[in-house]
Scaffold this motif. Structure first.
Motif, PDB file in Angstrom:
ATOM      1  N   ASP A 108     -12.997  -0.399  -1.746  1.00 36.91           N
ATOM      2  CA  ASP A 108     -12.110   0.189  -0.890  1.00 36.91           C
ATOM      3  C   ASP A 108     -10.635   0.412  -1.627  1.00 36.91           C
ATOM      4  O   ASP A 108      -9.764  -0.767  -1.684  1.00 36.91           O
ATOM      5  CB  ASP A 108     -12.018  -0.398   0.428  1.00 36.91           C
ATOM      6  CG  ASP A 108     -11.136   0.041   1.527  1.00 36.91           C
ATOM      7  OD1 ASP A 108     -10.329   0.809   1.255  1.00 36.91           O
ATOM      8  OD2 ASP A 108     -11.717   0.089   2.719  1.00 36.91           O
ATOM      9  N   GLU A 109     -10.149   1.477  -1.824  1.00 36.63           N
ATOM     10  CA  GLU A 109      -9.042   1.683  -2.505  1.00 36.63           C
ATOM     11  C   GLU A 109      -7.715   1.159  -1.731  1.00 36.63           C
ATOM     12  O   GLU A 109      -6.900   0.534  -2.150  1.00 36.63           O
ATOM     13  CB  GLU A 109      -8.755   3.424  -2.897  1.00 36.63           C
ATOM     14  CG  GLU A 109      -7.566   3.619  -3.438  1.00 36.63           C
ATOM     15  CD  GLU A 109      -7.540   3.708  -5.188  1.00 36.63           C
ATOM     16  OE1 GLU A 109      -6.573   4.155  -5.634  1.00 36.63           O
ATOM     17  OE2 GLU A 109      -8.619   3.319  -5.506  1.00 36.63           O
ATOM     18  N   SER A 110      -7.917   1.620  -0.432  1.00 38.47           N
ATOM     19  CA  SER A 110      -6.871   1.089   0.627  1.00 38.47           C
ATOM     20  C   SER A 110      -6.562  -0.385   0.263  1.00 38.47           C
ATOM     21  O   SER A 110      -5.331  -1.003   0.510  1.00 38.47           O
ATOM     22  CB  SER A 110      -6.685   1.553   2.033  1.00 38.47           C
ATOM     23  OG  SER A 110      -8.177   0.826   2.449  1.00 38.47           O
ATOM     24  N   LYS A 111      -7.595  -1.137   0.431  1.00 40.11           N
ATOM     25  CA  LYS A 111      -7.634  -2.374   0.508  1.00 40.11           C
ATOM     26  C   LYS A 111      -6.814  -3.176  -0.861  1.00 40.11           C
ATOM     27  O   LYS A 111      -6.250  -4.108  -0.789  1.00 40.11           O
ATOM     28  CB  LYS A 111      -8.855  -3.204   0.750  1.00 40.11           C
ATOM     29  CG  LYS A 111      -9.420  -3.190   2.305  1.00 40.11           C
ATOM     30  CD  LYS A 111     -10.691  -3.887   2.245  1.00 40.11           C
ATOM     31  CE  LYS A 111     -11.439  -3.681   3.755  1.00 40.11           C
ATOM     32  NZ  LYS A 111     -12.549  -4.370   4.109  1.00 40.11           N
ATOM     33  N   TYR A 112      -7.713  -2.399  -2.101  1.00 43.72           N
ATOM     34  CA  TYR A 112      -6.877  -2.839  -3.343  1.00 43.72           C
ATOM     35  C   TYR A 112      -5.505  -2.632  -3.291  1.00 43.72           C
ATOM     36  O   TYR A 112      -4.688  -3.432  -3.771  1.00 43.72           O
ATOM     37  CB  TYR A 112      -7.579  -2.193  -4.392  1.00 43.72           C
ATOM     38  CG  TYR A 112      -7.379  -2.591  -5.758  1.00 43.72           C
ATOM     39  CD1 TYR A 112      -7.660  -3.990  -6.151  1.00 43.72           C
ATOM     40  CD2 TYR A 112      -6.600  -1.760  -6.514  1.00 43.72           C
ATOM     41  CE1 TYR A 112      -7.532  -4.305  -7.505  1.00 43.72           C
ATOM     42  CE2 TYR A 112      -6.323  -2.320  -7.818  1.00 43.72           C
ATOM     43  CZ  TYR A 112      -6.707  -3.487  -8.111  1.00 43.72           C
ATOM     44  OH  TYR A 112      -6.136  -4.036  -9.518  1.00 43.72           O
ATOM     45  N   LEU A 113      -4.947  -1.530  -3.035  1.00 41.29           N
ATOM     46  CA  LEU A 113      -3.579  -1.029  -3.007  1.00 41.29           C
ATOM     47  C   LEU A 113      -2.700  -2.157  -1.957  1.00 41.29           C
ATOM     48  O   LEU A 113      -1.653  -2.594  -2.212  1.00 41.29           O
ATOM     49  CB  LEU A 113      -3.244   0.225  -2.173  1.00 41.29           C
ATOM     50  CG  LEU A 113      -3.743   1.306  -3.283  1.00 41.29           C
ATOM     51  CD1 LEU A 113      -3.685   2.940  -2.573  1.00 41.29           C
ATOM     52  CD2 LEU A 113      -3.227   1.393  -4.606  1.00 41.29           C
ATOM     53  N   GLU A 114      -3.309  -2.429  -1.018  1.00 42.16           N
ATOM     54  CA  GLU A 114      -2.573  -3.632  -0.044  1.00 42.16           C
ATOM     55  C   GLU A 114      -2.555  -4.890  -0.872  1.00 42.16           C
ATOM     56  O   GLU A 114      -1.485  -5.660  -0.807  1.00 42.16           O
ATOM     57  CB  GLU A 114      -3.482  -3.808   1.218  1.00 42.16           C
ATOM     58  CG  GLU A 114      -3.195  -2.860   2.342  1.00 42.16           C
ATOM     59  CD  GLU A 114      -1.856  -2.592   2.873  1.00 42.16           C
ATOM     60  OE1 GLU A 114      -1.170  -3.872   3.105  1.00 42.16           O
ATOM     61  OE2 GLU A 114      -1.297  -1.464   3.085  1.00 42.16           O
ATOM     62  N   ALA A 115      -3.578  -5.229  -1.573  1.00 41.94           N
ATOM     63  CA  ALA A 115      -3.655  -6.417  -2.578  1.00 41.94           C
ATOM     64  C   ALA A 115      -2.254  -6.429  -3.460  1.00 41.94           C
ATOM     65  O   ALA A 115      -1.627  -7.141  -3.616  1.00 41.94           O
ATOM     66  CB  ALA A 115      -4.881  -6.583  -3.072  1.00 41.94           C
ATOM     67  N   LEU A 116      -2.349  -5.046  -4.106  1.00 43.99           N
ATOM     68  CA  LEU A 116      -1.128  -4.937  -5.126  1.00 43.99           C
ATOM     69  C   LEU A 116       0.096  -5.027  -4.475  1.00 43.99           C
ATOM     70  O   LEU A 116       0.997  -5.694  -5.082  1.00 43.99           O
ATOM     71  CB  LEU A 116      -1.490  -3.581  -5.700  1.00 43.99           C
ATOM     72  CG  LEU A 116      -2.624  -3.464  -6.853  1.00 43.99           C
ATOM     73  CD1 LEU A 116      -2.486  -1.977  -7.018  1.00 43.99           C
ATOM     74  CD2 LEU A 116      -2.686  -4.303  -7.858  1.00 43.99           C
ATOM     75  N   LYS A 117       0.267  -4.910  -3.187  1.00 47.72           N
ATOM     76  CA  LYS A 117       1.715  -4.540  -2.469  1.00 47.72           C
ATOM     77  C   LYS A 117       1.884  -6.063  -2.027  1.00 47.72           C
ATOM     78  O   LYS A 117       2.977  -6.427  -2.283  1.00 47.72           O
ATOM     79  CB  LYS A 117       1.482  -3.963  -1.287  1.00 47.72           C
ATOM     80  CG  LYS A 117       2.647  -3.776  -0.525  1.00 47.72           C
ATOM     81  CD  LYS A 117       2.438  -2.925   0.774  1.00 47.72           C
ATOM     82  CE  LYS A 117       3.896  -2.549   1.574  1.00 47.72           C
ATOM     83  NZ  LYS A 117       3.761  -1.731   2.645  1.00 47.72           N
ATOM     84  N   ARG A 118       0.891  -6.744  -1.713  1.00 53.79           N
ATOM     85  CA  ARG A 118       1.164  -8.232  -1.382  1.00 53.79           C
ATOM     86  C   ARG A 118       1.557  -9.245  -2.451  1.00 53.79           C
ATOM     87  O   ARG A 118       2.479  -9.844  -2.437  1.00 53.79           O
ATOM     88  CB  ARG A 118      -0.077  -8.983  -0.780  1.00 53.79           C
ATOM     89  CG  ARG A 118      -0.509  -8.386   0.762  1.00 53.79           C
ATOM     90  CD  ARG A 118      -1.327  -9.308   1.330  1.00 53.79           C
ATOM     91  NE  ARG A 118      -2.689  -9.393   0.448  1.00 53.79           N
ATOM     92  CZ  ARG A 118      -3.843  -8.819   0.852  1.00 53.79           C
ATOM     93  NH1 ARG A 118      -3.682  -7.856   1.615  1.00 53.79           N
ATOM     94  NH2 ARG A 118      -4.855  -8.777  -0.092  1.00 53.79           N
ATOM     95  N   ARG A 119       1.096  -8.514  -3.636  1.00 56.35           N
ATOM     96  CA  ARG A 119       1.404  -9.561  -4.948  1.00 56.35           C
ATOM     97  C   ARG A 119       2.722  -8.996  -5.651  1.00 56.35           C
ATOM     98  O   ARG A 119       3.260  -9.451  -6.595  1.00 56.35           O
ATOM     99  CB  ARG A 119       0.289  -9.355  -5.938  1.00 56.35           C
ATOM    100  CG  ARG A 119      -1.274  -9.879  -5.734  1.00 56.35           C
ATOM    101  CD  ARG A 119      -1.928 -10.321  -6.799  1.00 56.35           C
ATOM    102  NE  ARG A 119      -2.199  -9.044  -7.540  1.00 56.35           N
ATOM    103  CZ  ARG A 119      -3.273  -8.469  -7.382  1.00 56.35           C
ATOM    104  NH1 ARG A 119      -4.232  -8.751  -6.280  1.00 56.35           N
ATOM    105  NH2 ARG A 119      -3.692  -7.384  -7.995  1.00 56.35           N
ATOM    106  N   GLY A 120       3.239  -7.845  -5.030  1.00 56.67           N
ATOM    107  CA  GLY A 120       4.624  -7.530  -5.666  1.00 56.67           C
ATOM    108  C   GLY A 120       4.164  -6.835  -6.959  1.00 56.67           C
ATOM    109  O   GLY A 120       4.968  -6.776  -7.759  1.00 56.67           O
ATOM    110  N   SER A 121       3.166  -6.197  -7.104  1.00 49.89           N
ATOM    111  CA  SER A 121       2.742  -5.369  -8.508  1.00 49.89           C
ATOM    112  C   SER A 121       3.618  -4.508  -8.545  1.00 49.89           C
ATOM    113  O   SER A 121       4.110  -3.368  -8.122  1.00 49.89           O
ATOM    114  CB  SER A 121       1.318  -4.835  -8.440  1.00 49.89           C
ATOM    115  OG  SER A 121       1.021  -3.882  -9.642  1.00 49.89           O
TER     116      SER A 121
END
Length: 420
Positions: A398-411
């Protein structure tokens, strides 16, 4: 992946295979004995040998090492539950031999003995051949055969193009895509410019319609070009040999194209029965060809790899870091299953078009001056870790979930994507 040690086996066996016979070195565990024998490569001989081992070591496992991962010998031995098959890279055996025979002398029994020694000393580092289900094994071979046939068609297409340039280059302009039946049939029907010029306009239009080429503008442009084209040469000493060669090559090319269509149909049917299809269909850019290849790359045995790094190394995607003194350098992993590595690299390249973060990563690395091939390999490394997680949890990507994970980590990757 289960770790084995020497004490798990009643005997260690090395096989140096050949087309007509196999040289065997057998070392019963907890003894100093090494027994040498030769068996024929016929199925009956292999069966008789395998069953004799079962009788000699009842209810016990036997470790068998070979410089193969697949092929007739592996297919023949994989069906016996009392044999555990280890694969040893041929270069490892060759280098081991050179270390102890500086004269480069080679004889078959010594190679079988070397394999037993490698089993004895380094069993924990070797890969065990663990057969997948019949369906996965079949699909694995099908996708690999398709890739080989496609490469054969590319090679043949290049030969056809080279020959056409010698006497009939116009046809290469009329048909931009060479891997089509309309291209093949046109050349077989009108194998030279003189032949094409004698065709009536309606005959040409009927031909294009029959081959589902319905773009009037394209067909009109072709017909106009055919009628106004000037021959590259009128020398029959050039035209006739090249024309004959092209006719022979195109006939072969057409057979390959039909074969690819047939393989695609079989692969599609085999792939859609796989429970994990939903996972690999969800991968950005995988598509009809790469999704089945990625599925068989992971397989169905969830215990095959302990973590993503094992697959990254096995596939040849993880780089090799070498150190000598104060110097450190990184290089491409030389020994790996080539087709497996091709699968991940090719898909990583396609994913840039369909995945937001993959494209951002590519642009980020490109801005740092990294070369294209290095970026794609690095991207494949990241994708394996992501897909491994999906595979282990049996959940689609799920691309949206992966992008959310990147956002949470402050990637910083997302910041780069937004700024660019």
């Amino acid at each position: 992946m289960k770790a084995y040690n020497v004490n798990d086996f009643a005997a260690l066996i090395g096989i140096d295979w050949a087309d007509t016979k196999h040289d065997i070195c057998q070392h019963p565990n907890h003894t100093e004995k090494y027994q040498y024998s030769i068996i024929k490569s016929k199925p009956e001989a292999l069966h008789e040998w395998a069953m004799s081992l079962k009788q000699r070591y009842p209810n016990q496992q036997i470790a068998v090492a070979c410089e193969l991962k697949k092929g007739p010998l592996i297919y023949a031995l994989a069906k016996y539950n009392h044999l555990t098959l280890f694969t040893i890279n041929p270069s490892s055996v060759a280098n081991y031999r050179k270390a102890f025979t500086p004269s480069n002398a080679k004889d078959d029994p010594s190679d079988a003995f070397i394999q037993v020694e490698i089993l004895t000393l380094h069993m924990h580092k070797l890969v065990v051949i663990e057969p997948e289900s019949a369906a996965i094994r079949s699909l694995t071979q099908l996708v690999e055969y398709r890739r080989n046939v496609v490469q054969d068609s590319v090679d043949l297409s290049n030969k056809i193009t080279a020959a056409l340039k010698n006497y009939y280059p116009q046809v290469l302009e009329w048909f931009k895509e060479k891997d089509t039946f309309v291209f093949c049939d046109f050349i077989l029907k009108w194998p030279s410019l003189d032949h094409a010029k004698t065709a009536r306009k309606q005959t040409l239009l009927d031909f294009f319609t029959t081959h589902n080429s319905h773009y009037a503008q394209v067909n009109d442009a072709r017909i106009t070009s055919i009628k106004s084209a000037m021959a590259l040469t009128e020398d029959i000493g050039v035209i006739e040999p090249n024309k004959l060669l092209v006719e022979v090559l195109v006939a072969q090319f057409k057979v390959l194209l039909k074969g690819i269509v047939s393989l695609d149909k079989v692969i599609k049917e085999a792939y859609k029965t796989q429970p994990d299809k939903v996972i690999f269909d969800s991968l950005p850019g995988a598509g009809q060809q790469l999704a089945p290849r990625l599925l068989v790359a992971f397989g169905s045995n969830r215990d095959r790899y302990n973590d993503a790094s094992e697959l990254q190394k096995y596939a040849g995607i993880a780089p090799v870091i070498e150190r000598s003194g104060k110097k450190t350098w990184t290089h491409w992993r030389y020994s790996c299953p080539t087709f497996l590595r091709q699968t991940f690299v090719e898909w990583a390249g396609f994913s840039i078009r369909y995945s937001f973060w993959a494209k951002a990563y590519y642009e980020q690395q490109k801005s740092k001056g990294k070369p294209h091939n290095s970026i794609i390999r690095s991207l494949a490394f990241k994708w394996i870790r992501i897909v491994y997680r999906c595979w282990k949890t049996s959940k689609p990507y799920d691309e949206s979930k992966y992008l959310e994970a990147l956002k949470r980590r402050g990637s910083p990757l997302l910041k780069f994507a937004i700024n660019s």
